[in-house]
Each structure stands twice: as structure tokens, then as C-alpha cells.
Design a protein around this motif. Structure first.
Motif, PDB file in Angstrom:
ATOM      1  N   VAL A  46       0.641  -1.211   0.218  1.00  0.00           N
ATOM      2  CA  VAL A  46      -0.151   0.021  -0.007  1.00  0.00           C
ATOM      3  C   VAL A  46       0.847   1.242   0.069  1.00  0.00           C
ATOM      4  O   VAL A  46       0.465   2.100  -0.894  1.00  0.00           O
ATOM      5  N   ILE A  47       1.887   1.084   0.798  1.00  0.00           N
ATOM      6  CA  ILE A  47       2.875   2.337   0.777  1.00  0.00           C
ATOM      7  C   ILE A  47       3.384   2.566  -0.458  1.00  0.00           C
ATOM      8  O   ILE A  47       3.418   3.860  -1.032  1.00  0.00           O
ATOM      9  N   TYR A  48       3.984   1.636  -1.065  1.00  0.00           N
ATOM     10  CA  TYR A  48       4.627   1.624  -2.438  1.00  0.00           C
ATOM     11  C   TYR A  48       3.477   2.200  -3.564  1.00  0.00           C
ATOM     12  O   TYR A  48       3.885   3.140  -4.279  1.00  0.00           O
ATOM     13  N   GLU A  49       2.360   1.501  -3.571  1.00  0.00           N
ATOM     14  CA  GLU A  49       1.514   2.088  -4.461  1.00  0.00           C
ATOM     15  C   GLU A  49       1.299   3.445  -4.425  1.00  0.00           C
ATOM     16  O   GLU A  49       0.860   4.299  -5.126  1.00  0.00           O
ATOM     17  N   THR A  50       0.999   3.892  -2.883  1.00  0.00           N
ATOM     18  CA  THR A  50       0.643   5.482  -2.604  1.00  0.00           C
ATOM     19  C   THR A  50       1.939   6.480  -3.350  1.00  0.00           C
ATOM     20  O   THR A  50       1.652   7.142  -3.856  1.00  0.00           O
ATOM     21  N   ARG A  51       3.259   5.850  -3.297  1.00  0.00           N
ATOM     22  CA  ARG A  51       4.420   6.802  -3.678  1.00  0.00           C
ATOM     23  C   ARG A  51       3.942   6.789  -5.295  1.00  0.00           C
ATOM     24  O   ARG A  51       3.883   7.769  -5.949  1.00  0.00           O
ATOM     25  N   GLU A  52       3.502   5.672  -5.880  1.00  0.00           N
ATOM     26  CA  GLU A  52       3.366   5.565  -7.363  1.00  0.00           C
ATOM     27  C   GLU A  52       2.165   6.522  -7.765  1.00  0.00           C
ATOM     28  O   GLU A  52       2.216   7.155  -8.644  1.00  0.00           O
ATOM     29  N   MET A  53       1.042   6.445  -6.846  1.00  0.00           N
ATOM     30  CA  MET A  53      -0.249   7.071  -7.234  1.00  0.00           C
ATOM     31  C   MET A  53       0.249   8.770  -7.168  1.00  0.00           C
ATOM     32  O   MET A  53      -0.151   9.356  -7.947  1.00  0.00           O
ATOM     33  N   LEU A  54       1.110   9.093  -6.154  1.00  0.00           N
ATOM     34  CA  LEU A  54       1.681  10.602  -6.004  1.00  0.00           C
ATOM     35  C   LEU A  54       2.394  10.846  -7.572  1.00  0.00           C
ATOM     36  O   LEU A  54       2.250  12.039  -7.867  1.00  0.00           O
ATOM     37  N   CYS A  55       3.313   9.914  -7.908  1.00  0.00           N
ATOM     38  CA  CYS A  55       3.942  10.231  -9.060  1.00  0.00           C
ATOM     39  C   CYS A  55       3.028  10.393 -10.274  1.00  0.00           C
ATOM     40  O   CYS A  55       3.004  11.212 -11.068  1.00  0.00           O
ATOM     41  N   GLU A  56       1.859   9.401 -10.130  1.00  0.00           N
ATOM     42  CA  GLU A  56       0.995   9.930 -11.423  1.00  0.00           C
ATOM     43  C   GLU A  56       0.105  10.979 -11.634  1.00  0.00           C
ATOM     44  O   GLU A  56       0.218  11.539 -12.247  1.00  0.00           O
TER      45      GLU A  56
END
Ligand SMILES: Cc1ncc(COP(=O)(O)O)c(C=O)c1O
Length: 384
Positions: free
Chosen positions: A48-58
Motif C-alpha cells: 500500500v505504501i509503495y502504491e501510494t508513492r506510485e499514485m503520487l507520481c501519477e
């Protein structure tokens, strides 16, 4: 009387659907500590933490999820960057409408030999790019600019400033506190070295979670800020130099990140472009209604396209604090009165020391609520 919420510049309310449930899920079901255990719950929280980083990048058009750093809020992000980068003898340029999240750490750094230039902004919110460029010196290391004023909502020319910073090879940091989640932000177009965000305002997440996105080159130029356990390289007393561990010591705010994750899923589905156009429509409507009232002086740009979601009013001849308090206590309208943690901005706009009454919309607000506020303002002024 139902609460009518127009204080989204301070913190958004309501939060995005699903945020509360996600925070609760982290507290009730995760248990294991992230990066510090092999249980499936720990692994899930890592995901979940990594996905949150990815979503912020997007959301911000950035391509390095490992260079998304979580902090408590934008204040901590700005402190970390300024204090890890600037040294005695360095020069930094800011605008005259920055928040105390910028001005207070800079005040401390000035006492340690850092030089600060403040570029004036006009009442309409214009900043002269030629004045900014002319203030660059041999020792200028950083330009830090708010994306939008939290007092007037005026949006700054951050892309043009990015071009000036690049031309002179100066690092460039943008304070996205008042714009992230409210309008599209493209880090590549801005060409900034770091974008600071806070999770609890336009991103519609919980309080206590924020962060920054930072280029690889700039991250290398910063020293560490807080050292400690990262769950990695635990056999060494040396802080890891790789990202994100270099800047993320100690157990992270997992419930906060779960909440932010849910909020980002909501924003993705709703689309930040739609959120922005709904808010622009509401701000335009609010401004048009206010313009009809002569005793009211609202400050900043007169059209919503040059503004974020914030409208500040100076009730000339009245005590702003009394008007604000009446609206809260008699009409249950959440608003904010005073300096909004930006005294320098009020000096710029001529509203120091009386401050302003600030109304800040979210896309959850309606025109009916704005009509209610306008009528309430009229009644409060009549009864004054
Ligand atoms: C422009 C600006 N910068 C920084 C901040 C600080 O935000 P936080 O309290 O989430 O750190 C705010 C909050 O109002 C703000 O409006």
C-alpha cells in the motif's frame, strides 16, 4: 442547523469517501510494522505504501516512486529541504506571500548566515519575473515559491519561475500546500527539483501525512535530516544513502498513508481536472455574488482562473473577527479569520494587522451553500 464547511484551505472536510475506513483498516488489521517483519500484513502495508508513492507520481507526473518521501506535512517537508540544503553564505529567493512554514525556518537560517531575498507581490497577486531574475546573485542556491497564496488563492507563475531557475542552474522548490488535489500539477512542466505536499487539504486525506517528491540530483545534494531505523541495512550505524530510506527514519504513519491512498484512488476516479473545474465554477460564482456588495473588499485576482479555491474578505469598517465568529456561531458556517499563518502576505495585501475572513471551497460544496453564506453575511452586517 447543518454545518456548512468553507475552511478547506485549513483542512478539507469532508474527506474523500473511503478515507476513514482505510485508516481504520490499517489500525484494526495491519498490526505488523512496515519493512520490519515478514508477516503477510506487513507485506500488504509495504504494498500500500509503495502504491501510494506510485499514485503520487501519477498525479504529479513524476517518474521515480522511490523519490517520493513521506513526512508529517508540508511544513516538515519544507523544513527538511531548507535545513538539509542551505549553508551559511548561501542565498535564497522567495515571494512576499509565503506561509510561515517557509518564513519561520528561513528566519532561523538567516540567524545562521543564510541570506534571504523576498520578491514583492502586488495586491492582484502579480510577481515581477524580471525583478526575480535581477535578484539572482552568484551565491543564489535556491528559489522557493508557493504555488498559490493561502490568503488570496492567487496562483503564481511557477512554470516561468522554473525556467528562470533552470537558466541560472538554481535549485527550485514549490510549496503545493494549497494546490495539490485542487488543480493539475505537472512536475515536468514546472521543472522543479522538489514539490512539497500535505495530505489533509486538497488531497482529501487525513492529517499527519504529507511529503515531497524530489529529483535524484537534488536528493543527492541534501544531507540527512533525521537519522534512525529504516528497517534496512540494520547491521550498520550509517544512515542509508539510497531513497527513500535516506529521508525516512522511524516507523512511518501507516494509518495516514492508508488514508491518503484511499483519497488518491478517489481523486483518480473523480479526476483532478473535474475537481478543478467544479471548484473554479464555485469560486467564480462566489466572487460574482460578493462583487455586488460594496462594503466588502475581497483581495487578490478577480477571476477564478487566476485563483485556487480561496477567497479572503476584508469587511471594511467592521471587525473581521466579529463577522467571522457570528458566521460560525449563529449560522454554523466554518470559515477562518486572522493572519492564516502568513503575516508577510497580509502586509503585502494591505490587510495587516486586521487580517481577513477566509472562505475556501472544495468540490463537495454547492451553489446553494454559497447562497446561504451570502445571505448570512448580509444578515450579520445588518445586525452589526
Ligand atoms: C501555502 C501553505 N504552505 C504551507 C502550509 C502548511 O501546511 P501544513 O500545516 O499541512 O504543514 C499551509 C497551510 O495552511 C499553506 O497554506
Amino acid at each position: 442547523m447543518n454545518r456548512i464547511y468553507f475552511d478547506n484551505g485549513a483542512t478539507s472536510f469532508p474527506k474523500a469517501p473511503g478515507v476513514g475506513e482505510a485508516v481504520l483498516d490499517a489500525i484494526n488489521n495491519v498490526g505488523g510494522s512496515v519493512n520490519r517483519g515478514l508477516s503477510k500484513e506487513s507485506m500488504k502495508s509495504e504494498y500500500v505504501i509503495y502504491e501510494t508513492r506510485e499514485m503520487l507520481c501519477e498525479l504529479f507526473n513524476f517518474s521515480h516512486p522511490d523519490n517520493v518521501i513521506f513526512t508529517k506535512n508540508v511544513t516538515e517537508s519544507i523544513n527538511l529541504i531548507l535545513k538539509s540544503f542551505l549553508k551559511s553564505g548561501d542565498h535564497v529567493i522567495v515571494s512576499s506571500i509565503e506561509h510561515n512554514a517557509v518564513m519561520r525556518p528561513l528566519h532561523i537560517l538567516e540567524g545562521q548566515g543564510v541570506e534571504v531575498t523576498t520578491i514583492p507581490v502586488t495586491v492582484e497577486g502579480d510577481l515581477s519575473l524580471s525583478t526575480l531574475e535581477a535578484s539572482i546573485r552568484d551565491n543564489t542556491k535556491l528559489i522557493l515559491m508557493t504555488h498559490a497564496s493561502n490568503v488570496t488563492g492567487t496562483v503564481m507563475p511557477i512554470e516561468s519561475i522554473g525556467q528562470i531557475a533552470k537558466k541560472h542552474d538554481i535549485r527550485y522548490v514549490v510549496d503545493g500546500a494549497q494546490t495539490a488535489g485542487h488543480r493539475p500539477i505537472d512536475m515536468t512542466k514546472i521543472d522543479c527539483d522538489a514539490l512539497c505536499f500535505t495530505g489533509h487539504k486538497g488531497l482529501l486525506g487525513p492529517q499527519g501525512i504529507g511529503g515531497f517528491l524530489i529529483t535524484k540530483e537534488f536528493a543527492k545534494a541534501l544531507s540527512t535530516y533525521i537519522e534512525g531505523g529504516t528497517g534496512s541495512k540494520s547491521d550498520s550505524v550509517e544512515q542509508p544513502s539510497y531513497m527513500p530510506d535516506k529521508f525516512e527514519s522511524g516507523t512511518p504513519n501507516v494509518p495516514g498513508i492508508y488514508g491518503l491512498n484511499a483519497a488518491l484512488h478517489y481523486i483518480k476516479k473523480a479526476s483532478v481536472e473535474s475537481i478543478h473545474s467544479k471548484e473554479e465554477e464555485l469560486v467564480d460564482y462566489f466572487l460574482a455574488e460578493l462583487k455586488r456588495k460594496e462594503i466588502i473588499k475581497f483581495i487578490g485576482a478577480s477571476h477564478a482562473e487566476c485563483r485556487s479555491n480561496v477567497i479572503s474578505i476584508d469587511f471594511i469598517g467592521y471587525d473581521n473577527a466579529i463577522i467571522s465568529s457570528e458566521l460560525i456561531h449563529q449560522y454554523n458556517i466554518s470559515n477562518r479569520c486572522g493572519m492564516h499563518c502568513a503575516p508577510m502576505a497580509h502586509k503585502t495585501f494591505g490587510t495587516y494587522p486586521q487580517g481577513t475572513v477566509r472562505f475556501s471551497v472544495s468540490h463537495f460544496n454547492t451553489k446553494e451553500e454559497i447562497n446561504f453564506v451570502i445571505t448570512a453575511i448580509e444578515k450579520v452586517l445588518e445586525a452589526y
